[in-house]
Scaffold this motif. Structure first.
Motif, PDB file in Angstrom:
ATOM      1  N   LEU A  37      21.647  10.663  24.921  1.00  0.00           N
ATOM      2  CA  LEU A  37      22.514  11.718  25.450  1.00  0.00           C
ATOM      3  C   LEU A  37      22.664  12.861  24.464  1.00  0.00           C
ATOM      4  O   LEU A  37      22.931  13.993  24.826  1.00  0.00           O
ATOM      5  N   PHE A  38      22.468  12.521  23.209  1.00  0.00           N
ATOM      6  CA  PHE A  38      22.574  13.540  22.155  1.00  0.00           C
ATOM      7  C   PHE A  38      21.672  14.738  22.433  1.00  0.00           C
ATOM      8  O   PHE A  38      21.975  15.873  22.115  1.00  0.00           O
ATOM      9  N   VAL A  39      20.559  14.464  23.067  1.00  0.00           N
ATOM     10  CA  VAL A  39      19.580  15.519  23.253  1.00  0.00           C
ATOM     11  C   VAL A  39      20.061  16.584  24.220  1.00  0.00           C
ATOM     12  O   VAL A  39      19.491  17.662  24.309  1.00  0.00           O
ATOM     13  N   LEU A  40      21.096  16.297  24.955  1.00  0.00           N
ATOM     14  CA  LEU A  40      21.651  17.332  25.822  1.00  0.00           C
ATOM     15  C   LEU A  40      22.021  18.584  25.043  1.00  0.00           C
ATOM     16  O   LEU A  40      22.156  19.661  25.596  1.00  0.00           O
ATOM     17  N   MET A  41      22.146  18.391  23.735  1.00  0.00           N
ATOM     18  CA  MET A  41      22.458  19.551  22.906  1.00  0.00           C
ATOM     19  C   MET A  41      21.453  20.669  23.093  1.00  0.00           C
ATOM     20  O   MET A  41      21.762  21.848  22.951  1.00  0.00           O
ATOM     21  N   ALA A  42      20.230  20.299  23.403  1.00  0.00           N
ATOM     22  CA  ALA A  42      19.189  21.311  23.516  1.00  0.00           C
ATOM     23  C   ALA A  42      19.264  22.082  24.817  1.00  0.00           C
ATOM     24  O   ALA A  42      18.470  22.978  25.056  1.00  0.00           O
ATOM     25  N   GLY A  43      20.223  21.766  25.664  1.00  0.00           N
ATOM     26  CA  GLY A  43      20.338  22.440  26.949  1.00  0.00           C
ATOM     27  C   GLY A  43      20.618  23.910  26.823  1.00  0.00           C
ATOM     28  O   GLY A  43      20.330  24.678  27.725  1.00  0.00           O
ATOM     29  N   GLY A  44      21.194  24.337  25.680  1.00  0.00           N
ATOM     30  CA  GLY A  44      21.419  25.763  25.499  1.00  0.00           C
ATOM     31  C   GLY A  44      20.159  26.437  25.017  1.00  0.00           C
ATOM     32  O   GLY A  44      19.745  26.247  23.895  1.00  0.00           O
ATOM     33  N   ILE A  45      19.506  27.229  25.884  1.00  0.00           N
ATOM     34  CA  ILE A  45      18.264  27.876  25.507  1.00  0.00           C
ATOM     35  C   ILE A  45      18.522  28.830  24.354  1.00  0.00           C
ATOM     36  O   ILE A  45      17.771  28.903  23.410  1.00  0.00           O
ATOM     37  N   LYS A  46      19.587  29.565  24.408  1.00  0.00           N
ATOM     38  CA  LYS A  46      20.012  30.413  23.305  1.00  0.00           C
ATOM     39  C   LYS A  46      21.194  29.736  22.637  1.00  0.00           C
ATOM     40  O   LYS A  46      22.330  29.823  23.098  1.00  0.00           O
ATOM     41  N   ALA A  47      20.897  29.032  21.537  1.00  0.00           N
ATOM     42  CA  ALA A  47      21.931  28.203  20.935  1.00  0.00           C
ATOM     43  C   ALA A  47      23.136  29.002  20.491  1.00  0.00           C
ATOM     44  O   ALA A  47      24.256  28.518  20.515  1.00  0.00           O
ATOM     45  N   GLN A  48      22.890  30.258  20.076  1.00  0.00           N
ATOM     46  CA  GLN A  48      24.013  31.034  19.576  1.00  0.00           C
ATOM     47  C   GLN A  48      25.057  31.306  20.655  1.00  0.00           C
ATOM     48  O   GLN A  48      26.179  31.685  20.355  1.00  0.00           O
ATOM     49  N   GLU A  49      24.688  31.142  21.941  1.00  0.00           N
ATOM     50  CA  GLU A  49      25.657  31.353  23.008  1.00  0.00           C
ATOM     51  C   GLU A  49      26.581  30.154  23.164  1.00  0.00           C
ATOM     52  O   GLU A  49      27.618  30.245  23.800  1.00  0.00           O
ATOM     53  N   TYR A  50      26.188  29.021  22.563  1.00  0.00           N
ATOM     54  CA  TYR A  50      26.971  27.793  22.643  1.00  0.00           C
ATOM     55  C   TYR A  50      27.350  27.483  24.091  1.00  0.00           C
ATOM     56  O   TYR A  50      28.509  27.315  24.437  1.00  0.00           O
ATOM     57  N   ARG A  51      26.356  27.440  24.939  1.00  0.00           N
ATOM     58  CA  ARG A  51      26.582  27.165  26.354  1.00  0.00           C
ATOM     59  C   ARG A  51      27.121  25.760  26.544  1.00  0.00           C
ATOM     60  O   ARG A  51      26.808  24.852  25.799  1.00  0.00           O
ATOM     61  N   ILE A  52      27.942  25.613  27.583  1.00  0.00           N
ATOM     62  CA  ILE A  52      28.481  24.304  27.910  1.00  0.00           C
ATOM     63  C   ILE A  52      27.374  23.448  28.516  1.00  0.00           C
ATOM     64  O   ILE A  52      26.690  23.857  29.445  1.00  0.00           O
ATOM     65  N   ILE A  53      27.190  22.268  27.983  1.00  0.00           N
ATOM     66  CA  ILE A  53      26.177  21.351  28.476  1.00  0.00           C
ATOM     67  C   ILE A  53      26.820  20.425  29.506  1.00  0.00           C
ATOM     68  O   ILE A  53      27.777  19.724  29.193  1.00  0.00           O
ATOM     69  N   PRO A  54      26.313  20.404  30.701  1.00  0.00           N
ATOM     70  CA  PRO A  54      26.914  19.545  31.739  1.00  0.00           C
ATOM     71  C   PRO A  54      26.822  18.078  31.350  1.00  0.00           C
ATOM     72  O   PRO A  54      25.810  17.633  30.801  1.00  0.00           O
ATOM     73  N   LEU A  55      27.876  17.347  31.651  1.00  0.00           N
ATOM     74  CA  LEU A  55      27.862  15.910  31.403  1.00  0.00           C
ATOM     75  C   LEU A  55      27.043  15.207  32.479  1.00  0.00           C
ATOM     76  O   LEU A  55      26.944  15.685  33.607  1.00  0.00           O
ATOM     77  N   PRO A  56      26.454  14.087  32.155  1.00  0.00           N
ATOM     78  CA  PRO A  56      25.721  13.325  33.172  1.00  0.00           C
ATOM     79  C   PRO A  56      26.650  12.932  34.317  1.00  0.00           C
ATOM     80  O   PRO A  56      27.827  12.621  34.112  1.00  0.00           O
ATOM     81  N   GLU A  57      26.122  12.974  35.511  1.00  0.00           N
ATOM     82  CA  GLU A  57      26.904  12.584  36.680  1.00  0.00           C
ATOM     83  C   GLU A  57      26.629  11.133  37.054  1.00  0.00           C
ATOM     84  O   GLU A  57      25.624  10.548  36.643  1.00  0.00           O
ATOM     85  N   ASN A  58      27.538  10.556  37.839  1.00  0.00           N
ATOM     86  CA  ASN A  58      27.363   9.196  38.357  1.00  0.00           C
ATOM     87  C   ASN A  58      27.103   8.193  37.232  1.00  0.00           C
ATOM     88  O   ASN A  58      26.153   7.406  37.270  1.00  0.00           O
ATOM     89  N   LEU A  59      27.957   8.241  36.214  1.00  0.00           N
ATOM     90  CA  LEU A  59      27.822   7.298  35.108  1.00  0.00           C
ATOM     91  C   LEU A  59      28.033   5.870  35.602  1.00  0.00           C
ATOM     92  O   LEU A  59      28.881   5.601  36.459  1.00  0.00           O
ATOM     93  N   GLU A  60      27.266   4.967  35.050  1.00  0.00           N
ATOM     94  CA  GLU A  60      27.347   3.551  35.430  1.00  0.00           C
ATOM     95  C   GLU A  60      28.748   3.019  35.129  1.00  0.00           C
ATOM     96  O   GLU A  60      29.284   3.220  34.043  1.00  0.00           O
ATOM     97  N   GLN A  61      29.336   2.314  36.101  1.00  0.00           N
ATOM     98  CA  GLN A  61      30.683   1.779  35.924  1.00  0.00           C
ATOM     99  C   GLN A  61      30.676   0.330  35.457  1.00  0.00           C
ATOM    100  O   GLN A  61      31.572  -0.122  34.768  1.00  0.00           O
ATOM    101  N   ALA A  62      29.675  -0.414  35.864  1.00  0.00           N
ATOM    102  CA  ALA A  62      29.618  -1.833  35.514  1.00  0.00           C
ATOM    103  C   ALA A  62      29.015  -2.019  34.127  1.00  0.00           C
ATOM    104  O   ALA A  62      28.488  -1.085  33.515  1.00  0.00           O
ATOM    105  N   TYR A  63      29.109  -3.257  33.644  1.00  0.00           N
ATOM    106  CA  TYR A  63      28.496  -3.632  32.369  1.00  0.00           C
ATOM    107  C   TYR A  63      27.432  -4.685  32.640  1.00  0.00           C
ATOM    108  O   TYR A  63      27.586  -5.468  33.580  1.00  0.00           O
ATOM    109  N   PRO A  64      26.356  -4.704  31.812  1.00  0.00           N
ATOM    110  CA  PRO A  64      26.006  -3.797  30.723  1.00  0.00           C
ATOM    111  C   PRO A  64      25.514  -2.464  31.246  1.00  0.00           C
ATOM    112  O   PRO A  64      25.165  -2.328  32.416  1.00  0.00           O
ATOM    113  N   ARG A  65      25.442  -1.502  30.306  1.00  0.00           N
ATOM    114  CA  ARG A  65      25.063  -0.145  30.718  1.00  0.00           C
ATOM    115  C   ARG A  65      24.322   0.632  29.631  1.00  0.00           C
ATOM    116  O   ARG A  65      23.840   1.721  29.886  1.00  0.00           O
ATOM    117  N   LEU A  66      24.240   0.074  28.428  1.00  0.00           N
ATOM    118  CA  LEU A  66      23.603   0.826  27.341  1.00  0.00           C
ATOM    119  C   LEU A  66      22.082   0.805  27.452  1.00  0.00           C
ATOM    120  O   LEU A  66      21.445   1.850  27.546  1.00  0.00           O
TER     121      LEU A  66
END
Length: 916
Positions: free
Chosen positions: A10-39
């Motif tokens: 998930l860390f790689v979502l950081m690269a979602g900002g094409i122009k990093a200096q704009e510090y664009r908001i990176i959308p969070l993943p949707e429909n996150l797994e609720q049950a376990y295990p999940r990693l």
């Protein structure tokens, strides 16, 4: 296909900002797994894993290896449920809640919890005389005022002794990590196979540790210093809180069991994970690889938490993921800010020393690939800097394919994993052009690229079930060529590094210059690494020891350990994160230029302000290749204090070899005598007292030093010859320095380099070294080939410029070279030759061919030939037979005899210049 759910992807979502200096908001993943295990995997995907284990031999071997590692302990737990938990390093008796440290060392603990609490590590510095014992040798419930009972590795027989906690390094942390790792493995086996013995084993360890951590508070530094901003709950550095990652994996696989039998404990476990995570966010270092490692830990911990709405404070899984991706706090930056800060978008270089830089690129590409595996979403198009970051990696290479070693780096092979990840993504998305491009790069630098990977044998780790399968290379795509990726010069201003090179392998040549800009750098002024005959001979010594060890702080990271010039015995500044760059005043050819230039001469000219002594330093270095197998280096170093009052300037050069001799120009040994002049006494650096067997001689004559790498009989020896121009006020030292510790790959080095003294020459110029500069010529050669240079002689400027450097070189082939190095645009003259260039070469072959090279100059005259430029720049005029080749980066007028012609700037080409 099983989802490779590595949470740090998930860390790689950081690269979602094409122009990093704009510090664009990176959308969070949707429909996150609720049950376990999940990693790593979900319950729905269990069947596929079971099928893989049933049909794949490698998976069966991984599972068998895990069983082999833990089964004995699990069975012992059935018979003695306290045996393994009692080996955890806890405050079993005192049940302390508060931990106190004094800087990097443990001090004491107080407070009392209702249950045993987790013991804190002994020191930030893991260097210790003691060993981590086998679990069978660990005393149960060890909480003794005498400390820990450990084997002493420095004594014969390695006897067990009671050791004060502050002297145990990281043993406490490692012991707990080992036990938690076994519990994590058992939790996985329980989830996979349903045997409750494994669940009970895992839970009893997990519960003991987590109950104890619940009552633990953030450590307090009694010195109220920098370390307070680095500590975690279990150890001195938040980036080493790997126990939390293992706890998260354990908790993930064991969660259904806990919910079924101990659901009332879930709230406490979650609160503990949140507290632990909050401290990692609160502390640490944001501007380098720490930020990345912290994000790795935090995200894995976050993903085993429930959603925000399940906590009264609203801080759940989404909160922590968003905090890492989009929120910048003092010691944990958002990912877009980190990317913008760390990478030079023009050349793809990460702002740390080479070893750390290529490691960061490797990890980031791994994140991007794993993120795609997890969510089927390719974010590479949103991270354009990664293409440059991966493609520039070969620029770190010497001709023997070892990376440069400045700062806290090692001479090692190139990481090819980022190239492989690029290929995997291209294959998945059908990008044939990208696949072809990176296959060419990968096949060139990965030795096993074309080896069939049928015998895939991963380690016996839980993660191995979810790692990517071996890379399948399309062999129809051709292997790339060295010159496609490695250019003759390369400049990375964000780490103050400039490299010049020619060729590959044994006969390749290369100079690497670096200042001190970026992270994991040393106080080294204008530092030089030098290559010769298959080896990095003038090598950086590495970090030598742990960052907190005196020998690192006082020697390996300081000027005298490097190939540089120190002023008055005091030159120094902050190592590690440093801000002392040199200015590139001139270079040839241009950085990353691939064609259109003269290939047999390079040069660079750099300026550095040495801050401690407030000195001007100027280093001009060049490679001159005289044949396919011969060539030499020129090194001209000027140094002077701005406020005058110069005591002395010391030129240091270290070279590989078992022997070194100092002679006059005729090869007669100089009568060096023991000297104590170069030492700490007198208010100089401690580094000088780490050097020994110092001998010196005062001389104004030219002198030579020769290093020999003596190989076994039947193999050619490798040597380096250094000629240095003598001058008034010169004293020359031979020195033994602490060992060179920077070679991970010791191929071709026939002696125990890690323990042998690093043989060093030091030239001391009493007074200033600007009008008495250090003028050197280096020639690497082998015992079978011998030297190609017959004689070297310095000459002065007939116009009287004192800061001028001139050298006349005669070769076996009959070639003759005149080297001119002027400063400040002043015109220098010798015989019928004159120039104002920062660096110039007049080379004459026996057959009548010649070359005139002018670096950063406006005029160069040779007998009846003159080159006059409209403005300062680089110009090469080369006569080969009846052909003239010209490369002029600025417009020039060339006069040969009475014939004069004007040329616009242009790349290397044949021109018509006739002599009447």
């Amino acid at each position: 296909m099983i989802r490779k759910l590595k949470i740090w992807t998930l860390f790689v979502l950081m690269a979602g900002g094409i122009k990093a200096q704009e510090y664009r908001i990176i959308p969070l993943p949707e429909n996150l797994e609720q049950a376990y295990p999940r990693l790593y995997i979900t319950q729905d995907e269990k069947g596929e894993l079971e099928s893989t284990i049933q049909h794949e031999k490698w998976a069966q071997e991984v599972l068998a290896g895990i069983h082999q590692r833990i089964d004995t302990y699990v069975q012992r737990h059935v018979d003695d449920p306290q045996w393994m938990p009692s080996r955890l390093q806890m405050y079993w008796k005192t049940k302390s809640t508060n931990v106190y440290i004094e800087g990097i060392y443990y001090s004491h603990a107080d407070g009392e919890a209702p249950v045993p609490t987790v013991r804190f590590a002994g020191s930030r510095d893991y260097t210790t005389n003691y060993m981590m014992p086998k679990l069978e040798d660990v005393k149960p419930y060890m909480d003794d005022e005498r400390g820990l009972y450990l084997p002493n590795k420095t004594k014969e027989g390695q006897p067990f002794e009671w050791v004060e906690i502050s002297k145990t390094g990281g043993i406490i942390h490692k012991l707990n990590q080992k036990i938690i790792g076994l519990a994590r493995d058992a939790a996985f086996i329980y989830w996979l196979e349903g045997d409750e013995r494994y669940a009970k084993f895992a839970f009893d360890i997990f519960n003991t540790y987590m109950q104890g951590m619940y009552y633990r508070n953030e450590p307090i530094d009694l010195l109220n210093g920098h370390i307070q901003t680095l500590v975690g709950l279990s150890c001195f550095q938040v980036i080493h809180e790997s126990n939390l990652k293992d706890i998260a994996e354990l908790y993930d696989f064991l969660h259904p069991y806990i919910e079924a039998k101990y659901n009332e404990q879930v709230e406490r476990y979650d609160e503990t994970i949140k507290k632990w995570t909050d401290i990692i966010i609160k502390n640490g270092v944001p501007q380098n690889n720490w930020n990345l490692h912290q994000a790795n830990i935090i995200l894995k911990a976050a993903m085993v938490l429930q959603n925000n709405e399940n906590y009264a404070d609203g801080k759940g899984r989404e909160y922590y993921i968003n905090h890492i991706l989009n929120v910048t706090s003092p010691r944990q930056w958002s990912m877009t800010k980190l990317m913008d800060y760390g990478y030079d978008e023009n050349n793809g270089v990460w702002a740390e020393c080479p070893g750390y830089s290529q490691s960061v690129t490797k990890e980031l590409m791994s994140f991007i690939h794993d993120f795609d595996n997890t969510f089927d979403h390719n974010i590479l198009p949103y991270t354009p800097v990664m293409d440059k970051a991966v493609k520039m990696l070969p620029q770190y290479l010497f001709p023997n394919e070892q990376i440069v070693g400045f700062g806290d780096s090692y001479y090692s092979s190139l990481y090819t994993e980022p190239m492989g990840d690029m290929i995997r993504l291209a294959q998945k998305y059908g990008d044939k052009e990208r696949e072809k491009a990176y296959t060419a790069l990968y096949r060139l630098f990965e030795p096993e690229a074309d080896i069939e990977s049928d015998n895939f044998k991963p380690r016996a780790n839980v993660s191995s079930f979810f790692a990517a399968k071996p890379l399948q290379i399309n062999k129809e795509y051709p292997k790339g060529k060295w010159d496609d990726y490695v250019t003759q010069t390369f400049y990375a201003p964000n780490v103050s590094w400039h490299v010049q090179r020619m060729g590959q392998g044994k006969n390749g040549m290369m100079i690497s210059l670096n200042g001190s800009l970026g992270n994991h750098m040393h106080a080294n002024g204008i530092n030089m690494e030098l290559y010769g005959k298959g080896l990095v001979q003038g090598a950086d010594p590495g970090k030598g020891a742990g960052y907190l060890q005196p020998i690192y702080l006082e020697y390996y990271s300081q000027f005298p350990a490097h190939n540089t010039v120190m002023v008055d015995g005091i030159s120094s500044y902050t190592e590690m994160l440093s801000y002392h760059a040199f200015d590139l005043m001139g270079a040839y050819p241009k950085s990353e230029q691939k064609e259109g230039f003269y290939e047999d001469i390079t040069y660079s000219d750099v300026y550095f302000l040495e801050p401690e002594s407030r000195s001007d330093q100027n280093r001009t270095v060049s490679i001159v290749r005289t044949s396919e197998s011969t060539g030499y280096y020129v090194d001209i170093f000027r140094s002077k204090k701005q406020r005058k009052g110069d005591k002395f300037h010391d030129y240091y050069y270290h070279n590989l070899g078992q022997s070194m001799k100092l002679t006059d120009v005729n090869g007669q040994l100089l009568d060096v005598q023991p000297s104590e002049e170069m030492g700490f006494a007198g208010g100089h650096l401690y580094a000088l007292d780490y050097m020994w067997d110092k001998k010196s001689i005062r001389t104004s004559d030219d002198y030579q030093a020769e290093w020999k790498i003596d190989r076994p009989e039947g193999q050619e020896d490798v040597l380096m010859n250094l000629w240095m121009k003598g001058t008034q006020g010169r004293e020359v030292f031979t020195i033994k320095s602490p060992p060179c510790k920077s070679f991970k790959d010791k191929t071709g080095i026939p002696y125990d380099i890690d323990h042998a003294p690093y043989l060093t020459l030091a030239a001391r110029q009493h007074g200033e070294a600007w009008e008495h500069p250090f003028i050197s010529v280096y020639e690497p050669f082998t015992s079978t080939e011998g030297k190609s240079i017959v004689s070297i002689q310095g000459f002065n400027d007939e116009n009287g410029n004192k800061d001028f450097a001139g050298v006349h070189i005669i070769h076996k082939s009959g070639r003759k070279d005149d080297i001119f190095a002027c400063y400040g645009g002043k015109i220098a003259r010798n015989k019928n030759n004159s120039t104002d260039a920062s660096f110039a070469v007049l080379g004459h072959e026996k057959n009548g061919d010649w070359v005139m090279f002018m670096g950063n100059g406006s005029l160069l005259n040779k007998h009846d030939i003159s080159i006059v430029a409209d403005k300062k720049g680089n110009v090469v005029l080369n006569k080969k037979g009846h052909t003239y080749l010209l490369h002029n980066e600025v417009p020039v007028t060339i006069k040969i005899g009475k014939n004069k012609k004007y040329f616009k700037a242009g790349e290397l080409r044949e021109v018509l210049v006739k002599k009447k």
